[in-house]
Scaffold this motif. Sequence first.
Motif, PDB file in Angstrom:
ATOM      1  N   LEU A 115       0.832  -1.191   0.189  1.00  0.00           N
ATOM      2  CA  LEU A 115       0.109   0.077  -0.085  1.00  0.00           C
ATOM      3  C   LEU A 115       0.936   1.271   0.051  1.00  0.00           C
ATOM      4  N   GLU A 116       1.890   1.377   0.649  1.00  0.00           N
ATOM      5  CA  GLU A 116       2.755   2.409   0.841  1.00  0.00           C
ATOM      6  C   GLU A 116       3.412   2.915  -0.576  1.00  0.00           C
ATOM      7  N   LEU A 117       3.990   1.695  -1.150  1.00  0.00           N
ATOM      8  CA  LEU A 117       4.615   1.758  -2.453  1.00  0.00           C
ATOM      9  C   LEU A 117       3.603   2.277  -3.486  1.00  0.00           C
ATOM     10  N   ALA A 118       2.376   1.904  -3.534  1.00  0.00           N
ATOM     11  CA  ALA A 118       1.479   2.032  -4.650  1.00  0.00           C
ATOM     12  C   ALA A 118       0.720   3.272  -4.318  1.00  0.00           C
ATOM     13  N   GLN A 119       0.582   4.026  -2.936  1.00  0.00           N
ATOM     14  CA  GLN A 119      -0.172   5.230  -2.855  1.00  0.00           C
ATOM     15  C   GLN A 119       0.019   6.175  -3.897  1.00  0.00           C
ATOM     16  N   GLY A 120      -1.033   6.803  -4.441  1.00  0.00           N
ATOM     17  CA  GLY A 120      -0.824   7.911  -5.473  1.00  0.00           C
ATOM     18  C   GLY A 120      -0.306   7.154  -6.641  1.00  0.00           C
ATOM     19  N   LYS A 121       0.183   6.189  -6.912  1.00  0.00           N
ATOM     20  CA  LYS A 121       0.829   5.669  -8.113  1.00  0.00           C
ATOM     21  C   LYS A 121      -0.009   4.473  -8.958  1.00  0.00           C
ATOM     22  N   SER A 122      -0.811   3.779  -8.209  1.00  0.00           N
ATOM     23  CA  SER A 122      -1.507   2.693  -8.818  1.00  0.00           C
ATOM     24  C   SER A 122      -2.754   2.482  -8.115  1.00  0.00           C
ATOM     25  N   VAL A 123      -3.783   2.940  -8.598  1.00  0.00           N
ATOM     26  CA  VAL A 123      -5.137   2.687  -7.938  1.00  0.00           C
ATOM     27  C   VAL A 123      -5.443   1.167  -7.778  1.00  0.00           C
ATOM     28  N   VAL A 124      -5.131   0.443  -8.789  1.00  0.00           N
ATOM     29  CA  VAL A 124      -5.394  -1.135  -8.933  1.00  0.00           C
ATOM     30  C   VAL A 124      -4.646  -1.656  -7.735  1.00  0.00           C
ATOM     31  N   LEU A 125      -3.136  -1.352  -7.406  1.00  0.00           N
ATOM     32  CA  LEU A 125      -2.448  -1.945  -6.492  1.00  0.00           C
ATOM     33  C   LEU A 125      -2.969  -1.369  -5.071  1.00  0.00           C
ATOM     34  N   GLU A 126      -3.256  -0.102  -5.088  1.00  0.00           N
ATOM     35  CA  GLU A 126      -3.822   0.559  -3.818  1.00  0.00           C
ATOM     36  C   GLU A 126      -5.191  -0.250  -3.343  1.00  0.00           C
ATOM     37  N   GLU A 127      -5.972  -0.243  -4.254  1.00  0.00           N
ATOM     38  CA  GLU A 127      -7.396  -1.127  -3.774  1.00  0.00           C
ATOM     39  C   GLU A 127      -7.190  -2.443  -3.373  1.00  0.00           C
TER      40      GLU A 127
END
Length: 157
Positions: A115-127
């Motif tokens: 989540l930390e890596l994906a925040q603001g960079k990939s909605v798919v990975l964040e979700e």
Amino acid sequence: MNLDKDKAVALLNQIMELELAGVVRYTHYALMVYGYGRIPIVEWLNKQAEEGLLHARKAGELVTLLEGHPSLAIGPLLETHQHDNSLACSIPVGDILRESLAHEDAALKSYYQLLELAQGKSVVLEEYARTLIAEEELHADAIRKMLRQPCATPTEK
């Protein structure tokens, strides 16, 4: 703000390995439970194994979405062997649950890292990370509740 695909793939593979280890671990535990209360405990453990396989598959799908290669490895399968049947007539389910809780905590840590890596960079990975964090936190809570002693005062828990 570009996603570091290599780090994301590495984390997703780590998650996949942990979830596959969970499949093996929960399946093993289900085979090790004996006694009058066996059926509901085994059903719960088998359900956890099935969910772990679904989580591993999803992580693998996301690895390939990022053009990575899904790992063939399985995460750590260390166990305390506290639940072997050599010294007692019944399996101490509490030991199995404590090992399960440690496994859930390790998985949660990986999902939070994703989540930390994906925040603001990939909605798919964040979700994906948020959904699995919620599921894993609920699993950990269920285990903590099973470990509580009935009728214990708050200081005895």
